[in-house]
Every structure is written in structure tokens, then in C-alpha cells.
Design a protein around this motif. Sequence first.
Motif, PDB file in Angstrom:
ATOM      1  N   ASP A  33       1.988  26.233  18.902  1.00 30.88           N
ATOM      2  CA  ASP A  33       3.405  26.347  18.555  1.00 30.88           C
ATOM      3  C   ASP A  33       3.651  25.587  17.250  1.00 30.88           C
ATOM      4  O   ASP A  33       2.809  24.846  16.765  1.00 30.88           O
ATOM      5  N   GLU A  34       4.825  25.801  16.676  1.00 30.69           N
ATOM      6  CA  GLU A  34       5.129  25.202  15.377  1.00 30.69           C
ATOM      7  C   GLU A  34       5.112  23.675  15.419  1.00 30.69           C
ATOM      8  O   GLU A  34       4.740  23.026  14.437  1.00 30.69           O
ATOM      9  N   SER A  35       5.497  23.098  16.531  1.00 30.60           N
ATOM     10  CA  SER A  35       5.502  21.643  16.658  1.00 30.60           C
ATOM     11  C   SER A  35       4.092  21.074  16.496  1.00 30.60           C
ATOM     12  O   SER A  35       3.875  20.096  15.779  1.00 30.60           O
ATOM     13  N   ASN A  36       3.130  21.678  17.159  1.00 27.26           N
ATOM     14  CA  ASN A  36       1.746  21.211  17.056  1.00 27.26           C
ATOM     15  C   ASN A  36       1.162  21.482  15.674  1.00 27.26           C
ATOM     16  O   ASN A  36       0.401  20.678  15.141  1.00 27.26           O
ATOM     17  N   LYS A  58       2.371  18.757  13.457  1.00 32.47           N
ATOM     18  CA  LYS A  58       1.629  17.510  13.685  1.00 32.47           C
ATOM     19  C   LYS A  58       0.293  17.534  12.936  1.00 32.47           C
ATOM     20  O   LYS A  58      -0.094  16.535  12.326  1.00 32.47           O
TER      21      LYS A  58
END
Length: 101
Positions: free
Chosen positions: A81-84, A87
Motif C-alpha cells: 500500500d502507499e503507506s508502506n 516508508k
Amino acid sequence: MADKLEVTSSYLSAVENGKRNVPKDWVNILINEYSLNADEQRELLQAIEGSKISNKIDMKGYGNEDKTLIMAFARELKDLDESNKMKIREILSNHNKGGSR
């Protein structure tokens, strides 16, 4: 166009349909044949980069664990996902700036 690029029409079709990467030697041919200005050249290069279906990675000098990590990342990236992804970008950005690892 196939004649100008000195390829068969079926090969050109495979490139046009995204089944093959645009060969590197086509860039200068296209720029010269179609007299592309600087903006058009930049647009062409961006389109070629965006259309790549495969890239080669030189893994010479990497140990087996690093090679496994590289391949796992390549396989799993599309499912992150975009969050990972953010990161990972931050980790790489901090590393490139001399930050903590």
C-alpha cells in the motif's frame, strides 16, 4: 516507421503494444527522423521510461541475502500500500542524505 527503425512490422507492433521494451538505439533514430525539439525529446524519454515492462539489475557484488531481498522487493512492490511505499522511500531518502540506516 518499421523501415526507418530497420525492424519488422511485427516487432514494431510488439513494442507499440507493450509486449517489448523500446530498444535504446531507437531514441536517437526517433529524435533525428522526426526532428524532435528539446521538450519533445524529454517527453519521448519519459514515455519510454514509463512504458518499460522490464529492467535489468546488475547484481554483481551483492551477497545471496541481498539478492534475495532485491528479488522479494521486486515481486512484492505491486502489492504494497502507499503507506508502506512511503516508508521505504523515506528509508532510502534518509540513507542517501547520510541519515541513519
